[in-house]
Structure formats: structure tokens, C-alpha cells
Design an enzyme around this catalytic site. Structure first.
Site, PDB file in Angstrom:
ATOM      1  CG  ASP A 286      -1.895   1.157   1.246  1.00 24.16           C
ATOM      2  OD1 ASP A 286      -1.636   2.159   0.549  1.00 24.16           O
ATOM      3  OD2 ASP A 286      -2.907   1.078   1.951  1.00 24.16           O
ATOM      4  CG  HIS A 287       0.797   4.368  -3.017  1.00 20.83           C
ATOM      5  ND1 HIS A 287      -0.388   3.833  -3.463  1.00 20.83           N
ATOM      6  CD2 HIS A 287       0.601   5.710  -2.963  1.00 20.83           C
ATOM      7  CE1 HIS A 287      -1.253   4.805  -3.677  1.00 20.83           C
ATOM      8  NE2 HIS A 287      -0.688   5.945  -3.384  1.00 20.83           N
TER       9      HIS A 287
ATOM     10  CG  HIS B  76      -5.040   4.181   0.233  1.00 19.98           C
ATOM     11  ND1 HIS B  76      -4.010   3.273   0.117  1.00 19.98           N
ATOM     12  CD2 HIS B  76      -5.355   4.520  -1.039  1.00 19.98           C
ATOM     13  CE1 HIS B  76      -3.715   3.086  -1.153  1.00 19.98           C
ATOM     14  NE2 HIS B  76      -4.519   3.823  -1.878  1.00 19.98           N
TER      15      HIS B  76
END
Length: 484
Positions: free
Chosen positions: A177-178, A240
Site C-alpha cells: 500500500d504505497h 489507505h
């Protein structure tokens, strides 16, 4: 202050989907920047793997073109692209067949870290994992990297975890998950657990509420078909925003260790309360100046998916009981901004009288743009005329505080890919985390589907639906302004 770049051990990195958009825009430029920094040993190799029938020279040219277009670093010397592509290779691979797998296996070096980046549709994860295992590439030093979505509900997430677990141990699976690779996100832990100033106040006794906002100015763009099936809840909240919530709310881990950190995050997810319909607002952006709107962008005039969602969330544990967390995310909003605001309670008694007004301390963590933090403190307004109070920010903008060093901070993909090579899973989601997040999310989605709820329309360039403002106003609070 000079940052120290420590080279990682030599590795073989295979990018499945190596000709795709994510590889071109993010993965390959990130690797190039790590090469420029001196973090990649000369023996390391990068192999693109895809269905496209390229030879090595053609693929190297594609990589060079992608770096020229998408690289954001200005510190690389002339000729570095040419040196970088010398370590690039390519193999034509059929994910569902046998073509190319023996050739790929022959490229692997013994006694070296092997990382396989699955930059492909989740439907291919099982096929890739099985063939890596069957062709002898899945040894104890192998790691696989998988991109979201990690399923679209609890059942599909479990099925995905199960199929990966057939061939790889959980310690070898890196769910990326960037958002977790952003410098400021990691600073959440440093600020909380490295400063005596904050952690004693980080609870319901002193914190009035917490706001988490991820706002975008763009619409769904070319992702219309995907968004019509997912919406903002599946695309943003379940992963996120959930991860940001966990980092803000978790208990201090016993040590900065991957499983210790992820154990505490999992406890937060399992303590989340169910969200009532009155505590949630969903929206779709309306007509823009160019004549488009959400329904046109997803090419479905009856679409019931949302481009905006706001919700009030509670956590049932001793630290946070009674403290609401307000989450919101949306597209076509006034400004692009991702931030977390920790709003502290007012002082229990003001010695300055009612004319001094009401004031709060607010710690704002800015994830993008202009990564940094602000701490609003109350001081006396300069000048004569009595004790007039005013709030001023203590600005901790990284670019200003750290100078030129902050301008070349590794981006999220750079950091996370190097963490994969090092074998550090701290910033990656564990399988039980993913399943727990879906177990909380699924009933919320099922509820609005059973009720037949439809998103309300909001004006592009606004702060979202008016109903989302009321979500805060009824609690005597207000959203922080999304500033252009």
C-alpha cells in the site's frame, strides 16, 4: 545533516506486468532513483516479464523512455539511464500457460534474494504463484509483492490469501500500500513514540476528535469501469484510510518489529464499531465544466457507487472510547490534500475570560502535498489592549526544515521496494489485517445495498456533499477546510 544510503544485498527482481502502466509510471522510475543513489549493487538484476513479445533491446528502450517521462529526481548524473538499463532484461511469459517459464528460471541466480512483483490483475496471482513454485523459483529467500485490491470483500480476500499461502509463507508475502511508504506516514510513529510530548496526551482524555482526509481534484479518469464496481469505500477506505487510522490509534508496540507493529494495528481494526447509516454520507460528483459527470465517467447512468464518502467511526477500547474519528475521501474536490488532524480538547478552564475566545491545539500531519506537520499553539496577540489570544502554527515542513536533503527523499515505491529486498515487512499488510478490514467493511456496504441507498450529488470543486458538513455540525464540530 547528511543521509546515509546503505546498499542492499544483490537481488533478482522480476516485474510481472513489466510493460504495464504501473511499472512504467512508478516501479521502474523508483528503481532508477535507487540506482542513482548508489543503493543497488552492480550484481543486481531487474527482469521485465509480460505477454508482449519484446526482445531485450526493445524493452530496455521502453524502460529508458519511461524513466525520461516519469522520473522526478534531478540528482542523477548524465549517462545514468544508460548504465541502469544495462542491468535490465526481459522475458515473454504466459501467466496461464507454460511459455517463457523455463527461460525465466534460467535467469535466476543462486544464493540471491529473489523478489517477484505481481503488477498484474489479482486474478493472475494464483497462476503466477503456482508456476513460480513449480519451476523451482520459490525458495526460502523468495518474496512476492502484490498490489491492491486485496479482494473486493471478505470471501475473495480469504480466497486470495489461501491461494498465495499454498506456495508462499506469510513471511514471504508483501501486500503493498504505497500510502504506508510516505515519509510523513512513517513519521506518525516517530512523532508518537519518539517524543514524550505527545504520547501521554494521545488518548480520549485529551483528544477531542481526529480527522483523516484524502481529497483529490481529479475524477475517476480511465478507471471508470473499476470505480463502478468498487467505489471510494473499497478503493480508499478499506485500505489507505484504514491503515492511517491504525497508525494513529494503535497502542505502542513492544518494539519496532514488523509483527509487533502489525499486531497492534490488527487490534485497532477489531475494536472498530459498526457504522450506523446516520454516521455516513456517500456522494457522486455532478457535472463539470467540460460536461462530464460521475455517471458519464463510469459509463453507467444508474451507477450507485460513490466517488465520495465521509463517516464517523468509533473505537471501543480504553484509549479511544468516546473519541470520534472522522474519515472522508473523494474525487473532484476543491484541492488535492491528504492530512490527519489530531484536535485536542480545550483547556478545562480559561483564566482569560470569555472575550479571549475558544482555542485548541491541533497537530496536523500533511501527507501530500508539502509533506510535513503543523502544531497550532495559542499565544497572546502582539500589541496593547489586553490579553487577546490567537492561534499560530509551529510549521515543520520537511522541505524547509531539512533543506536540500528533503528534496530528494525517496518516494513511497522506492522505500517499499527496498524494504522488500531487505525482508522488512513493517510497512506491508499482513493477511489477517486485510481480512479484518474486510470483515468491518462488508456489513457497511451490505447495509446500504439492502436499503437501496444512493449517493447524493455534489458540485465538482467543492468540499463534497452538504450532508457531510452536517455530519460534523451535529456534533458541534466542523471539517478542516480543504485548501487549494
Amino acid at each position: 545533516m547528511v543521509s546515509r544510503v546503505i546498499p542492499v544485498d544483490p537481488f533478482d527482481l522480476v516485474i510481472f506486468g513489466g510493460t504495464g502502466d504501473l511499472a512504467r509510471r512508478k516501479i521502474l522510475p523508483a528503481l532508477f532513483r535507487r540506482f542513482c543513489s548508489g543503493q543497488m549493487e552492480d550484481e543486481s538484476r531487474i527482469i521485465g516479464a509480460a505477454r508482449s513479445d519484446h526482445d531485450q533491446a526493445e524493452y530496455r528502450q521502453m524502460v529508458a523512455d519511461a524513466i525520461a517521462e516519469f522520473n522526478t529526481s534531478t540528482t542523477c548524473e548524465a549517462g545514468t539511464i544508460e548504465a541502469f538499463v544495462e542491468r535490465i532484461d526481459y522475458v515473454h511469459v504466459d501467466a496461464k500457460g507454460e511459455e517463457g517459464w523455463d527461460k525465466l528460471a534460467s535467469m535466476m541466480h543462486p544464493n540471491r534474494v529473489r523478489a517477484f512483483y505481481f503488477s498484474v490483475a489479482p486474478s493472475l496471482f494464483g497462476d503466477l504463484a503456482e508456476r513460480l513454485h513449480r519451476h523451482g523459483m520459490a525458495d526460502g529467500e523468495s518474496r512476492i509483492v502484490v498490489e491492491k485490491p486485496f479482494g473486493r470483500d471478505l470471501d475473495t480476500a480469504r480466497a486470495l490469501n489461501d491461494v498465495l499461502a499454498q506456495h508462499f509463507d506469510e513471511s514471504q508475502i508483501y501486500r503493498i500500500d504505497h500510502y504506508l511508504g510516505k515519509e510523513t506516514v512513517q513519521n506518525l510513529m516517530a512523532v508518537r513514540f519518539g517524543n514524550m510530548l505527545f504520547e501521554p496526551l494521545w488518548n480520549s482524555q485529551y483528544v477531542d476528535h481526529i480527522q483523516i482526509t484524502v481529497a483529490e481534484t481529479v475524477g475517476v479518469g480511465g478507471r471508470g469501469e473499476y470505480y463502478d464496481r468498487s467505489g471510494a469505500m473499497r478503493d480508499m477506505v478499506q485500505n489507505h484510510l484504514m491503515q492511517l487510522l491504525c497508525l494513529i490509534a494503535m497502542e505502542p508496540p513492544a518494539q519496532f518489529d514488523p509483527d509487533a507493529v502489525r499486531d497492534e494495528k490488527l487490534k485497532v481494526i477489531r475494536a472498530l464499531n459498526a457504522v450506523e447509516p446516520k454516521d455516513m454520507v456517500r456522494g457522486q460528483y455532478g457535472r463539470s465544466e467540460d460536461g462530464s459527470d460521475y455517471l458519464k465517467d463510469v459509463e453507467n447512468p444508474r451507477a450507485s457507487s460513490e466517488s465520495f464518502i465521509a463517516m464517523r467511526v468509533g473505537i471501543s477500547n480504553w484509549r479511544w472510547a468516546g473519541t470520534p474519528f472522522y474519515l472522508r475521501t473523494g474525487k473532484k474536490l476543491r484541492a488535492r490534500a491528504s492530512e490527519i488532524a489530531v484536535v485536542f480538547k480545550e483547556t478545562p478552564h480559561s483564566i482569560f475570560g470569555p472575550e479571549a475566545g475558544r482555542h485548541r491545539n491541533i497537530l496536523t500531519i500533511r501527507l501530500q502535498p508539502n509533506e510535513g506537520m503543523d502544531l497550532d499553539v495559542t499565544i497572546k496577540e502582539p500589541g496593547p489592549g489586553g490579553m487577546r489570544l490567537v492561534d499560530v502554527p509551529l510549521d515543520m515542513t520537511f522541505a524547509e526544515a531539512l533543506g536540500p536533503e528533503a528534496e530528494d527523499v525517496p518516494d513511497a515505491y522506492e522505500r517499499l521496494i527496498m524494504d522488500v529486498i531487505r525482508g522488512n515487512q513493517t510497512l506491508f499488510m499482513r493477511g489477517d489485517e486485510v481480512e479484518a478490514a474486510w470483515a468491518w467493511t462488508d456489513p457497511i456496504i451490505a447495509g446500504w445495498e439492502e436499503r437501496g441507498d444512493r449517493p447524493v450529488t455534489y458540485e465538482p470543486g467543492s468540499s463534497g456533499p452538504e450532508d457531510s458538513l452536517a455530519l460534523m455540525h451535529r456534533d458541534g464540530r466542523r471539517w478542516r477546510e480543504i485548501k487549494p
